[in-house]
Scaffold this active site. Structure first.
Site, mmCIF file in Angstrom:
data_model
loop_
_atom_site.group_PDB
_atom_site.id
_atom_site.type_symbol
_atom_site.label_atom_id
_atom_site.label_comp_id
_atom_site.label_asym_id
_atom_site.label_seq_id
_atom_site.Cartn_x
_atom_site.Cartn_y
_atom_site.Cartn_z
ATOM 1 N N GLU A 1 -5.867 -2.962 0.697
ATOM 2 C CA GLU A 1 -6.092 -1.927 -0.311
ATOM 3 C C GLU A 1 -7.184 -2.351 -1.300
ATOM 4 O O GLU A 1 -7.931 -1.503 -1.804
ATOM 5 C CB GLU A 1 -4.781 -1.604 -1.016
ATOM 6 C CG GLU A 1 -3.811 -0.885 -0.076
ATOM 7 C CD GLU A 1 -2.456 -0.585 -0.678
ATOM 8 O OE1 GLU A 1 -2.113 0.594 -0.815
ATOM 9 O OE2 GLU A 1 -1.729 -1.553 -1.004
ATOM 10 N N GLU B 1 3.447 -2.759 5.109
ATOM 11 C CA GLU B 1 4.482 -2.448 4.118
ATOM 12 C C GLU B 1 5.756 -1.873 4.739
ATOM 13 O O GLU B 1 6.869 -2.208 4.308
ATOM 14 C CB GLU B 1 3.930 -1.469 3.072
ATOM 15 C CG GLU B 1 3.039 -2.105 2.024
ATOM 16 C CD GLU B 1 1.604 -2.259 2.483
ATOM 17 O OE1 GLU B 1 0.773 -2.704 1.679
ATOM 18 O OE2 GLU B 1 1.301 -1.948 3.658
#
Length: 257
Positions: free
Chosen positions: A111, A131
């Protein structure tokens, strides 16, 4: 050329003429972001944006790893006023930032890459969003930024399976600007930064702002959707189990609750 070291040696900065080289310095923990690193990254990027003598930045994790994301043991600290999570992902910039990626850029590390403007990668680099394997969601921009450089089906595959992409495929799909031999990403990114700095800085900044105005239109809607997804998993038993299993180095036992 000048060098400085930021908070608790988590991040070092080095001026290369008009370029600021920002290097994460926690390789023993795969540059996992804790509160000290968030503060250090924020300070380095504040310097990049506030100094008119700096015309481009290069962000790297060193020769073996970019960043494995949030330090799940201690957390990444509070979002910063200017940069948001990690001091990076919600930052409004007019100075270009290039990611130089070696090894893994996973979770929040990926990210951070998605928050940069250009990406140079070593051939063995891997980009991943694991995740869901921890009972979490990607809450630092990947839910809406990954589908921008990547085809939607590929972005969904990364987000829903947690499986990574290699550098060559990332280049073929348009995520990565250039793939180089392992160990060469930093030098290649610095060379790319010099190409940026050869141009008129006012024109470069105006161009970047214009592109971000168009490409960034869905950001607020994206952050709202990310907030809803995050809230949905925060209270779940699966989230607690996923993090516990990771820290205990065992397979998770999902309950679906």
């Amino acid at each position: 050329m000048s060098t400085s070291t930021a908070t608790e040696h988590r991040v070092s900065t080095e001026r290369r003429g008009r370029v600021l080289l920002i290097r994460m310095e926690r390789a023993a923990k795969r540059n996992a972001v804790d509160a000290a690193m968030t503060a250090a990254l924020d300070a380095a990027l504040n310097e990049l944006e506030d100094d008119p003598e700096l015309w481009c930045g290069v962000l790297t994790g060193g020769p073996t790893v970019f960043c494995a994301g949030t330090d799940l043991a201690g957390g990444a600290g509070e979002p910063t006023p200017r940069g948001g999570n990690y001091g990076v992902v919600r930052r409004e910039r007019s100075t270009p930032l290039i990611a130089a990626v070696e090894g893994v850029a996973y979770g929040g590390g990926f990210e951070i890459v998605l928050a940069c403007d250009l990406v140079v990668a070593g051939r063995s680099a891997r980009f991943g969003l694991p995740e869901v394997a921890r009972g979490l969601v990607a809450n630092c921009g990947a839910l809406f930024r990954a589908p921008r450089p990547l085809p939607l089906n590929v972005a969904k595959q990364m987000l829903l399976t947690g499986q990574p992409l290699g550098a060559d495929r990332s280049y073929a799909l348009g995520l990565v600007a250039d793939v180089v031999d392992d160990g060469g990403a930093e030098a290649a990114a610095l060379a790319l930064a010099e190409q940026v700095c050869a141009n008129a800085p006012v024109a470069v900044r105006a161009t970047l702002r214009a592109v971000e105005t168009v490409a960034g239109e869905p950001d607020e809607r994206g952050w709202a959707a990310t907030r809803e997804a995050t809230e949905a998993v925060l209270a779940s038993a699966d989230r607690q189990e996923g993090v516990a299993a990771f820290l205990e180095k065992r397979e998770p036992r999902w309950s679906g609750r």
